[in-house]
Scaffold this motif. Structure first.
Motif, PDB file in Angstrom:
ATOM      1  N   THR A 176      52.609  69.597  69.893  1.00 57.79           N
ATOM      2  CA  THR A 176      53.655  69.988  68.950  1.00 57.79           C
ATOM      3  C   THR A 176      54.309  71.273  69.448  1.00 57.79           C
ATOM      4  N   ASP A 177      55.630  71.294  69.447  1.00 51.07           N
ATOM      5  CA  ASP A 177      56.411  72.346  70.107  1.00 51.07           C
ATOM      6  C   ASP A 177      57.447  72.917  69.146  1.00 51.07           C
ATOM      7  N   TRP A 178      58.062  73.995  69.538  1.00 46.70           N
ATOM      8  CA  TRP A 178      59.065  74.711  68.740  1.00 46.70           C
ATOM      9  C   TRP A 178      60.417  74.693  69.448  1.00 46.70           C
ATOM     10  N   GLU A 179      61.499  74.859  68.691  1.00 46.02           N
ATOM     11  CA  GLU A 179      62.844  74.970  69.264  1.00 46.02           C
ATOM     12  C   GLU A 179      63.754  75.660  68.250  1.00 46.02           C
ATOM     13  N   VAL A 180      64.143  76.909  68.491  1.00 43.36           N
ATOM     14  CA  VAL A 180      65.130  77.550  67.637  1.00 43.36           C
ATOM     15  C   VAL A 180      66.503  76.978  67.976  1.00 43.36           C
ATOM     16  N   GLU A 181      67.270  76.606  66.945  1.00 42.52           N
ATOM     17  CA  GLU A 181      68.573  75.982  67.179  1.00 42.52           C
ATOM     18  C   GLU A 181      69.603  76.453  66.152  1.00 42.52           C
ATOM     19  N   LEU A 182      70.838  76.498  66.592  1.00 44.36           N
ATOM     20  CA  LEU A 182      71.967  76.759  65.709  1.00 44.36           C
ATOM     21  C   LEU A 182      72.336  75.470  64.987  1.00 44.36           C
ATOM     22  N   GLY A 183      72.307  75.517  63.657  1.00 46.14           N
ATOM     23  CA  GLY A 183      72.687  74.364  62.852  1.00 46.14           C
ATOM     24  C   GLY A 183      74.129  74.474  62.383  1.00 46.14           C
ATOM     25  N   VAL A 184      74.828  73.361  62.392  1.00 47.38           N
ATOM     26  CA  VAL A 184      76.203  73.274  61.912  1.00 47.38           C
ATOM     27  C   VAL A 184      76.210  72.335  60.710  1.00 47.38           C
ATOM     28  N   VAL A 185      76.761  72.774  59.592  1.00 50.25           N
ATOM     29  CA  VAL A 185      76.843  71.948  58.391  1.00 50.25           C
ATOM     30  C   VAL A 185      78.296  71.520  58.194  1.00 50.25           C
ATOM     31  N   SER A 209      72.230  69.779  64.727  1.00 48.05           N
ATOM     32  CA  SER A 209      71.388  70.773  65.384  1.00 48.05           C
ATOM     33  C   SER A 209      71.767  70.772  66.857  1.00 48.05           C
ATOM     34  N   THR A 210      72.237  71.918  67.367  1.00 52.39           N
ATOM     35  CA  THR A 210      73.042  71.947  68.584  1.00 52.39           C
ATOM     36  C   THR A 210      72.282  72.201  69.879  1.00 52.39           C
ATOM     37  N   GLY A 211      70.959  72.169  69.841  1.00 52.01           N
ATOM     38  CA  GLY A 211      70.193  72.372  71.064  1.00 52.01           C
ATOM     39  C   GLY A 211      69.523  73.741  71.097  1.00 52.01           C
ATOM     40  N   THR A 212      68.619  73.902  72.050  1.00 51.89           N
ATOM     41  CA  THR A 212      67.788  75.109  72.091  1.00 51.89           C
ATOM     42  C   THR A 212      67.887  75.819  73.434  1.00 51.89           C
ATOM     43  N   PRO A 213      67.799  77.145  73.432  1.00 52.46           N
ATOM     44  CA  PRO A 213      67.735  77.892  74.691  1.00 52.46           C
ATOM     45  C   PRO A 213      66.350  77.777  75.318  1.00 52.46           C
ATOM     46  N   PRO A 214      66.133  78.352  76.507  1.00 52.75           N
ATOM     47  CA  PRO A 214      64.841  78.218  77.172  1.00 52.75           C
ATOM     48  C   PRO A 214      63.736  78.950  76.425  1.00 52.75           C
ATOM     49  N   GLY A 215      62.491  78.589  76.776  1.00 51.79           N
ATOM     50  CA  GLY A 215      61.333  79.236  76.189  1.00 51.79           C
ATOM     51  C   GLY A 215      60.498  78.338  75.310  1.00 51.79           C
ATOM     52  N   VAL A 216      60.781  77.027  75.301  1.00 57.64           N
ATOM     53  CA  VAL A 216      59.962  76.109  74.501  1.00 57.64           C
ATOM     54  C   VAL A 216      58.578  75.992  75.135  1.00 57.64           C
ATOM     55  N   GLY A 217      57.613  75.523  74.338  1.00 60.42           N
ATOM     56  CA  GLY A 217      56.250  75.406  74.843  1.00 60.42           C
ATOM     57  C   GLY A 217      56.131  74.497  76.050  1.00 60.42           C
ATOM     58  N   LEU A 218      56.904  73.406  76.037  1.00 60.69           N
ATOM     59  CA  LEU A 218      56.871  72.457  77.151  1.00 60.69           C
ATOM     60  C   LEU A 218      57.273  73.113  78.461  1.00 60.69           C
ATOM     61  N   GLY A 219      58.121  74.139  78.388  1.00 56.58           N
ATOM     62  CA  GLY A 219      58.627  74.781  79.595  1.00 56.58           C
ATOM     63  C   GLY A 219      57.744  75.881  80.142  1.00 56.58           C
ATOM     64  N   GLN A 220      56.649  76.227  79.431  1.00 57.78           N
ATOM     65  CA  GLN A 220      55.754  77.263  79.932  1.00 57.78           C
ATOM     66  C   GLN A 220      54.921  76.714  81.090  1.00 57.78           C
ATOM     67  N   LYS A 221      54.429  77.618  81.889  1.00 57.08           N
ATOM     68  CA  LYS A 221      53.615  77.215  83.044  1.00 57.08           C
ATOM     69  C   LYS A 221      52.268  77.930  82.962  1.00 57.08           C
ATOM     70  N   PRO A 222      51.213  77.246  82.496  1.00 56.12           N
ATOM     71  CA  PRO A 222      51.195  75.851  82.031  1.00 56.12           C
ATOM     72  C   PRO A 222      51.791  75.738  80.627  1.00 56.12           C
ATOM     73  N   PRO A 223      52.098  74.511  80.178  1.00 55.12           N
ATOM     74  CA  PRO A 223      52.671  74.330  78.840  1.00 55.12           C
ATOM     75  C   PRO A 223      51.780  74.903  77.753  1.00 55.12           C
ATOM     76  N   VAL A 224      52.419  75.379  76.683  1.00 54.54           N
ATOM     77  CA  VAL A 224      51.726  75.943  75.521  1.00 54.54           C
ATOM     78  C   VAL A 224      52.212  75.188  74.291  1.00 54.54           C
ATOM     79  N   PHE A 225      51.285  74.722  73.453  1.00 56.23           N
ATOM     80  CA  PHE A 225      51.682  73.974  72.269  1.00 56.23           C
ATOM     81  C   PHE A 225      51.032  74.561  71.021  1.00 56.23           C
ATOM     82  N   LEU A 226      51.556  74.161  69.879  1.00 58.84           N
ATOM     83  CA  LEU A 226      51.110  74.711  68.604  1.00 58.84           C
ATOM     84  C   LEU A 226      49.803  74.084  68.149  1.00 58.84           C
TER      85      LEU A 226
END
Length: 280
Positions: free
Chosen positions: A119-128, A238-255
């Protein structure tokens, strides 16, 4: 305006943030903040918020928009995030749907699915969306935006990437769509492509980006999506996320259960969630 909804899940009431920072109940002005009323937000501007009842700060804050018909997400929409995952820059926006049953308040717990290890995280800009849009031009697209909010696009990566089919499997679990705290009206955000955004897990900053690195900006996305489906008032993009998600860590980090997630976007407020194990 900064609009929000408060109260128990399914019984939320509308409110706004007054100049002194207090939350003021809007129930006497508008029934809710949802598809049926979003076109009436002008009525709120004419109200003296200081004359309205103060909301108890201890009240639960719900999703800032109620009864959304669609929760549309954009994948790999930040060049630096695509790079961290090893993906190619998409030639057109990648779209998928997040279940509306995943929508929750900005501070509600995040449920880790039974047996989940990714399970991973992603901060995103939401448009309503504020006005219906179908086949709109990029030049007209922003006229259909009611406002913006913070979204945590929580994702189960094994479900998303290892179970076959589309990404939707990893995106729609209950609690995987915290929205809010505020719906900030578009007039308060003159340029949605210049917003700092960040996310911490247990006090460690993993995401520290800016919406300027979006591959496809807000106007492009609203126009593009409207070519494939009508956008209706209250729909969320939901318009996408910048870098830094758990999947992108080396090694990956999850919740895992028992952690704290904090995230925010410049001018749009902050979220805080605790992760919990599923009770079934």
């Amino acid at each position: 305006m900064k609009l929000l909804r408060y109260g128990p899940r399914g019984q939320e009431r509308p409110a706004a943030v007054a100049e002194d920072g207090t939350l003021r109940d809007l129930s006497s002005v508008i029934a809710d903040i949802d598809p049926s009323t979003i076109a009436e937000l002008g009525r709120v501007r004419a109200v003296d918020l200081a004359s309205l009842p103060i909301v108890d700060p201890a009240e639960r804050i719900g999703a800032c928009i109620g009864r959304s018909g669609k929760f549309i997400c954009v994948g790999l929409n930040y060049a630096d995030h695509a790079a961290e995952t090893g993906a190619e820059i998409p030639e057109e926006p990648i779209l998928f749907m997040k279940a509306t049953s995943a929508i929750g308040g900005p501070n509600d717990p995040i449920i880790i699915p039974p047996g989940s290890e990714k399970t991973d995280w992603e901060v995103e800009l939401g448009v309503v969306i504020g006005r219906a849009a179908i086949h709109v031009a990029i030049e007209d697209a922003m006229n259909h935006v009611a406002g913006y909010c913070v979204i945590n696009d929580v994702s189960e990566r094994a479900y998303q990437l290892e179970r076959g089919g589309t990404w939707d499997k990893g995106k729609g679990y209950d609690s995987f769509g915290p929205v809010g705290p505020w719906l900030v009206t578009a007039d308060e955000i003159p340029d949605p492509q210049q917003l700092d955004m960040w996310l911490d897990v247990d006090g460690h900053r993993y995401q520290n980006g800016n919406s300027r690195t979006m591959i496809f900006g807000v106007a492009h996305l609203v126009s593009y999506i409207s070519q494939f489906m009508s956008l209706q008032p209250g729909d969320i993009i939901s318009t996408g996320t910048p870098p830094g998600v758990g999947l992108g860590q080396k090694p990956p980090v999850f919740l895992r259960p028992g952690q704290e997630i904090r995230l925010g976007i410049e001018g749009l407020g902050e979220q805080r969630q605790r992760t919990v194990a599923a009770a079934y």
